[in-house]
Write a protein that holds these residues in place. Structure first.
Motif, PDB file in Angstrom:
ATOM      1  N   GLY A 241       0.812  -1.209   0.000  1.00  0.00           N
ATOM      2  CA  GLY A 241       0.000   0.000   0.000  1.00  0.00           C
ATOM      3  C   GLY A 241       0.847   1.260   0.000  1.00  0.00           C
ATOM      4  O   GLY A 241       0.351   2.360  -0.167  1.00  0.00           O
ATOM      5  N   ALA A 242       2.168   1.084   0.214  1.00  0.00           N
ATOM      6  CA  ALA A 242       3.078   2.233   0.263  1.00  0.00           C
ATOM      7  C   ALA A 242       4.208   2.036  -0.749  1.00  0.00           C
ATOM      8  O   ALA A 242       4.277   0.993  -1.415  1.00  0.00           O
ATOM      9  N   ALA A 243       5.090   3.019  -0.847  1.00  0.00           N
ATOM     10  CA  ALA A 243       6.208   2.940  -1.784  1.00  0.00           C
ATOM     11  C   ALA A 243       7.083   1.726  -1.457  1.00  0.00           C
ATOM     12  O   ALA A 243       7.152   1.300  -0.307  1.00  0.00           O
ATOM     13  N   LYS A 244       7.733   1.212  -2.487  1.00  0.00           N
ATOM     14  CA  LYS A 244       8.615   0.040  -2.320  1.00  0.00           C
ATOM     15  C   LYS A 244       9.702   0.288  -1.293  1.00  0.00           C
ATOM     16  O   LYS A 244      10.191  -0.640  -0.646  1.00  0.00           O
ATOM     17  N   SER A 245      10.100   1.562  -1.143  1.00  0.00           N
ATOM     18  CA  SER A 245      11.197   1.897  -0.232  1.00  0.00           C
ATOM     19  C   SER A 245      10.792   1.770   1.242  1.00  0.00           C
ATOM     20  O   SER A 245      11.654   1.749   2.124  1.00  0.00           O
ATOM     21  N   GLU A 246       9.491   1.705   1.503  1.00  0.00           N
ATOM     22  CA  GLU A 246       9.010   1.551   2.889  1.00  0.00           C
ATOM     23  C   GLU A 246       9.226   0.119   3.364  1.00  0.00           C
ATOM     24  O   GLU A 246       8.674  -0.820   2.775  1.00  0.00           O
ATOM     25  N   GLU A 293      -9.748  -4.263   2.599  1.00  0.00           N
ATOM     26  CA  GLU A 293     -10.913  -3.392   2.789  1.00  0.00           C
ATOM     27  C   GLU A 293     -10.485  -1.959   3.052  1.00  0.00           C
ATOM     28  O   GLU A 293     -11.078  -1.019   2.542  1.00  0.00           O
ATOM     29  N   LEU A 294      -9.458  -1.802   3.885  1.00  0.00           N
ATOM     30  CA  LEU A 294      -9.095  -0.475   4.380  1.00  0.00           C
ATOM     31  C   LEU A 294      -8.072   0.236   3.499  1.00  0.00           C
ATOM     32  O   LEU A 294      -7.960   1.452   3.535  1.00  0.00           O
ATOM     33  N   LYS A 295      -7.291  -0.529   2.751  1.00  0.00           N
ATOM     34  CA  LYS A 295      -6.245  -0.014   1.855  1.00  0.00           C
ATOM     35  C   LYS A 295      -5.342   1.047   2.501  1.00  0.00           C
ATOM     36  O   LYS A 295      -5.147   2.137   1.960  1.00  0.00           O
ATOM     37  N   PRO A 296      -4.750   0.759   3.639  1.00  0.00           N
ATOM     38  CA  PRO A 296      -3.858   1.736   4.274  1.00  0.00           C
ATOM     39  C   PRO A 296      -2.531   1.848   3.506  1.00  0.00           C
ATOM     40  O   PRO A 296      -2.153   0.922   2.784  1.00  0.00           O
ATOM     41  N   ALA A 297      -1.834   2.980   3.695  1.00  0.00           N
ATOM     42  CA  ALA A 297      -0.570   3.235   2.995  1.00  0.00           C
ATOM     43  C   ALA A 297       0.594   2.615   3.764  1.00  0.00           C
ATOM     44  O   ALA A 297       1.454   3.319   4.307  1.00  0.00           O
ATOM     45  N   ILE A 298       0.610   1.295   3.820  1.00  0.00           N
ATOM     46  CA  ILE A 298       1.692   0.573   4.501  1.00  0.00           C
ATOM     47  C   ILE A 298       2.052  -0.656   3.666  1.00  0.00           C
ATOM     48  O   ILE A 298       1.309  -1.034   2.752  1.00  0.00           O
ATOM     49  N   ASN A 299       3.191  -1.266   3.984  1.00  0.00           N
ATOM     50  CA  ASN A 299       3.565  -2.533   3.353  1.00  0.00           C
ATOM     51  C   ASN A 299       3.589  -3.643   4.399  1.00  0.00           C
ATOM     52  O   ASN A 299       4.130  -3.460   5.484  1.00  0.00           O
ATOM     53  N   VAL A 300       2.998  -4.756   4.033  1.00  0.00           N
ATOM     54  CA  VAL A 300       2.945  -5.896   4.955  1.00  0.00           C
ATOM     55  C   VAL A 300       3.262  -7.172   4.178  1.00  0.00           C
ATOM     56  O   VAL A 300       2.809  -7.337   3.043  1.00  0.00           O
ATOM     57  N   VAL A 301       4.052  -8.030   4.794  1.00  0.00           N
ATOM     58  CA  VAL A 301       4.330  -9.351   4.212  1.00  0.00           C
ATOM     59  C   VAL A 301       3.744 -10.389   5.163  1.00  0.00           C
ATOM     60  O   VAL A 301       3.849 -10.248   6.385  1.00  0.00           O
ATOM     61  N   LEU A 347      11.172 -17.566   9.855  1.00  0.00           N
ATOM     62  CA  LEU A 347      11.817 -16.362  10.406  1.00  0.00           C
ATOM     63  C   LEU A 347      13.099 -16.051   9.637  1.00  0.00           C
ATOM     64  O   LEU A 347      13.398 -14.890   9.341  1.00  0.00           O
ATOM     65  N   THR A 348      13.857 -17.085   9.309  1.00  0.00           N
ATOM     66  CA  THR A 348      15.075 -16.860   8.522  1.00  0.00           C
ATOM     67  C   THR A 348      14.719 -16.321   7.133  1.00  0.00           C
ATOM     68  O   THR A 348      15.363 -15.402   6.627  1.00  0.00           O
ATOM     69  N   TYR A 349      13.663 -16.866   6.568  1.00  0.00           N
ATOM     70  CA  TYR A 349      13.206 -16.399   5.249  1.00  0.00           C
ATOM     71  C   TYR A 349      12.809 -14.919   5.307  1.00  0.00           C
ATOM     72  O   TYR A 349      13.010 -14.182   4.341  1.00  0.00           O
ATOM     73  N   ALA A 350      12.283 -14.490   6.463  1.00  0.00           N
ATOM     74  CA  ALA A 350      11.812 -13.101   6.616  1.00  0.00           C
ATOM     75  C   ALA A 350      12.941 -12.082   6.448  1.00  0.00           C
ATOM     76  O   ALA A 350      12.696 -10.924   6.089  1.00  0.00           O
ATOM     77  N   GLU A 351      14.179 -12.503   6.673  1.00  0.00           N
ATOM     78  CA  GLU A 351      15.328 -11.580   6.591  1.00  0.00           C
ATOM     79  C   GLU A 351      15.393 -10.855   5.245  1.00  0.00           C
ATOM     80  O   GLU A 351      15.762  -9.692   5.168  1.00  0.00           O
ATOM     81  N   ARG A 352      15.011 -11.562   4.180  1.00  0.00           N
ATOM     82  CA  ARG A 352      15.157 -10.990   2.835  1.00  0.00           C
ATOM     83  C   ARG A 352      14.276  -9.770   2.605  1.00  0.00           C
ATOM     84  O   ARG A 352      14.471  -9.035   1.648  1.00  0.00           O
ATOM     85  N   PHE A 353      13.284  -9.541   3.461  1.00  0.00           N
ATOM     86  CA  PHE A 353      12.407  -8.381   3.271  1.00  0.00           C
ATOM     87  C   PHE A 353      12.932  -7.140   3.999  1.00  0.00           C
ATOM     88  O   PHE A 353      12.323  -6.089   3.953  1.00  0.00           O
ATOM     89  N   LYS A 354      14.070  -7.273   4.685  1.00  0.00           N
ATOM     90  CA  LYS A 354      14.618  -6.168   5.488  1.00  0.00           C
ATOM     91  C   LYS A 354      13.498  -5.480   6.281  1.00  0.00           C
ATOM     92  O   LYS A 354      13.257  -4.280   6.174  1.00  0.00           O
ATOM     93  N   ARG A 440      16.531 -17.295  18.620  1.00  0.00           N
ATOM     94  CA  ARG A 440      17.824 -17.591  17.982  1.00  0.00           C
ATOM     95  C   ARG A 440      17.834 -17.299  16.485  1.00  0.00           C
ATOM     96  O   ARG A 440      18.892 -17.254  15.851  1.00  0.00           O
ATOM     97  N   PHE A 441      16.638 -17.169  15.912  1.00  0.00           N
ATOM     98  CA  PHE A 441      16.534 -16.996  14.460  1.00  0.00           C
ATOM     99  C   PHE A 441      16.120 -15.577  14.083  1.00  0.00           C
ATOM    100  O   PHE A 441      15.655 -15.334  12.970  1.00  0.00           O
ATOM    101  N   THR A 442      16.278 -14.631  15.025  1.00  0.00           N
ATOM    102  CA  THR A 442      15.700 -13.297  14.803  1.00  0.00           C
ATOM    103  C   THR A 442      16.690 -12.156  14.977  1.00  0.00           C
ATOM    104  O   THR A 442      16.270 -11.021  15.209  1.00  0.00           O
ATOM    105  N   ASP A 443      17.996 -12.415  14.871  1.00  0.00           N
ATOM    106  CA  ASP A 443      18.902 -11.294  15.178  1.00  0.00           C
ATOM    107  C   ASP A 443      19.004 -10.230  14.082  1.00  0.00           C
ATOM    108  O   ASP A 443      19.620  -9.201  14.290  1.00  0.00           O
ATOM    109  N   LYS A 444      18.356 -10.443  12.962  1.00  0.00           N
ATOM    110  CA  LYS A 444      18.446  -9.465  11.867  1.00  0.00           C
ATOM    111  C   LYS A 444      17.337  -8.419  11.879  1.00  0.00           C
ATOM    112  O   LYS A 444      17.289  -7.548  11.003  1.00  0.00           O
ATOM    113  N   PHE A 445      16.392  -8.505  12.809  1.00  0.00           N
ATOM    114  CA  PHE A 445      15.265  -7.551  12.807  1.00  0.00           C
ATOM    115  C   PHE A 445      14.607  -7.489  14.192  1.00  0.00           C
ATOM    116  O   PHE A 445      14.755  -8.414  14.989  1.00  0.00           O
TER     117      PHE A 445
END
Ligand code: BES
Ligand code: MN
Ligand code: ZN
Length: 485
Positions: A241-246, A293-301, A347-354, A440-445
């Motif tokens: 819902g927001a710019a790719k840079s978000e 429904e709400l179309k907020p200006a955010i990005n969610v994975v 959780l490890t896979y989540a790292e790629r989304f920064k 143990r799998f979350t030190d990147k975020f």
């Protein structure tokens, strides 16, 4: 169910054409000269109606009152007008007219409600009238079809109202999938649901199967899935819902569509309830449904590792050591501690989304159910700001959480001679040791873990999914955009 917000006060409510009219009265209500006010004044004086806080349990039902267009009127006190009182009063009022064929319901706030009261009313009507019909041969669905919420300050509460209606849509989507039995909600069917969400605005979906998951080297997730003939699915949802840079917020939902315990098999009583072991996944699907429904200006994975935890000649065995996607080896001492094994690779896979933050949602431990019961979900989070935001979102959406500790000392029991970490420690502090494993799998975020084992469903005669914590997550996503340290 269709919700509509209208502007009228208690005098206008008398003209509303509907099958039942619920009038909510706070302790500060001053009756006027209109017909409903006069009825209220009589009932209050006679002691048949109570508006003091904490006393809003007993609604008063009137039938065919002179000068009132609606034949069934329910008067209900809401004390100080807090979300909790409104919720209780609306639940009792809906229950009082539930037997009759009420298709169109009007809920009127007699005096100016707070924003969270409006939200509570919408959620309570939905809650009280929800019926699961998917696996009935002769479905008797929900009777209430239209709900009008009437109040005199409607423009002011419109955003809260819209948010509540979207939350209800998301909650009911989560309930639908969580309630489905495991043979009607396989990993493949769950992935189908995610794919159909991708038809909605701003949503994309990608589904990985066993081959792709093997290529990613998710050895821990694969180990859980290997005991079942039903193929695993790794679901990746995006709401843009927001710019790719978000930087996005990533939600990771445990998607065990049935948890038998595996070789460390569970006892037979209540094992059917392990069909709810994908409630975390269902809550992620529900949040995406609401975002559309709400179309907020955010990005969610949204990430959902989904499989069955079964027994077979191929099933993973106690003592087996596997290599997770992170490279850490895990000794699987108990195959029933499978949730953490599928979540760690996600959780490890989540790292790629920064990500700006990662929140996992899981029916992870019976220990958390014992600790907190069905009232509050367990929140585990080492980041104080993130913890504060999630707890606050829980309070304002009446979908409560409670912060639990994460001291390193709790990780002692996870030590083993045979791998980097074991998947279980002793019985003591079981909800916390599970969280320490995930950590143990979350030190990147910045990361938070919600253990919803006690809150995701109800047992007994009211057995069924609650749709929690969709409301908490949605509120969190809509109200906190700040980056975390
Ligand atoms: N899905 C269960 C947790 C659960 C159990 C939720 C009962 C709700 C009610 C999870 O996979 C599990 O089996 N956890 C084990 C962990 C133990 C083996 C360390 C548990 O809680 O017993
Ligand atoms: Mn288990
Ligand atoms: Zn489980």
């Amino acid at each position: 169910m269709n919700f509509e917000l209208k502007t009228f006060d208690i005098s206008g409510a008398a003209n509303e054409k509907c099958d039942a009219l619920i009038v909510l009265l706070s302790q500060s209500f001053k009756p006027g000269k209109d017909v409903l006010s006069v009825l209220v004044a009589h009932a209050l004086k006679a002691g048949d109606l109570e508006t003091r806080p904490g006393k809003s349990g007993r609604p008063l039902v009137l039938y065919r009152s002179e000068g009132v267009a609606c034949s069934r009127v329910v008067l209900a006190g809401v004390g100080d007008g807090s979300a909790k009182e409104v919720r209780q009063a609306v639940a009792a009022a809906v229950a009082a007219v539930k037997g009759s064929s009420v298709k169109k319901l009007t809920v009127c706030f007699a005096d100016l409600p707070r924003e969270d009261a409006v939200r509570a009313a919408v959620m309570a009507v939905a809650e009280a009238s929800y019926v699961f019909t998917t696996t009935k041969s002769k479905p008797e669905g929900r009777v209430i079809q239209r709900v009008v919420v009437g109040l005199s300050n409607s423009p002011k509460v419109k955003p809260a109202f819209d948010r509540a209606v979207a939350a209800v849509t998301g909650i009911e989507y989560a309930k639908e999938w969580a309630n489905r039995p495991a043979n009607h909600a396989t990993p493949t069917l769950l992935a189908g649901a995610a794919r159909s969400l991708a038809k909605l605005p701003n949503i994309k979906c990608q589904v990985l199967g066993p081959k792709e998951v093997a290529t990613l080297a998710m050895g821990s997730f694969l180990a859980v899935a290997q005991g079942s003939d039903e193929p695993l699915r790794f679901i990746v949802l995006r709401y843009d819902g927001a710019a790719k840079s978000e930087a996005p917020t990533v939600l990771v939902g445990k998607g065990i569509t049935f948890d038998s315990g595996g070789i460390s098999i569970k006892p037979a009583p209540e094992m059917d309830e392990m069909k709810f072991d994908m409630s975390g996944a269902a809550s992620v699907l529900g949040v995406f449904r609401a975002l559309a429904e709400l179309k907020p200006a955010i990005n969610v994975v949204g990430l959902i590792p989904s499989c069955e935890n079964l027994l077979s000649g191929r099933a993973v065995k106690p003592g087996d050591v596997v290599t997770s996607m992170s490279g850490q080896t895990i000794e699987i001492l108990n195959t029933d501690a499978e949730g953490r094994l599928v979540l760690c690779d996600a959780l490890t896979y989540a790292e790629r989304f920064k990500p700006r933050a990662v929140v996992d949602i899981a029916t992870l431990t019976g220990a958390c159910m014992i600790a907190l019961g069905g009232v509050r979900s367990g929140l585990f989070c080492a980041n104080d700001e993130l913890a504060r935001d999630l707890l606050a979102a829980g309070e304002s959406s009446s979908d409560l959480g409670w912060r639990m500790p994460l001291d390193d000392d709790y990780a002692e029991g996870l030590k083993t001679n045979f791998a980097d970490v074991a998947n279980v420690a002793g019985r003591a502090g079981g909800a916390i040791t599970a969280a320490k494993f995930l950590q143990r799998f979350t030190d990147k975020f910045p990361w938070a873990h919600l253990d919803i084992a006690g809150t995701a469903w109800k047992s007994g005669t009211a057995k069924g999914a609650t749709g929690r914590p969709v409301a908490l997550l949605l509120e969190y996503l809509l109200t906190s955009a700040n980056p975390y340290k």
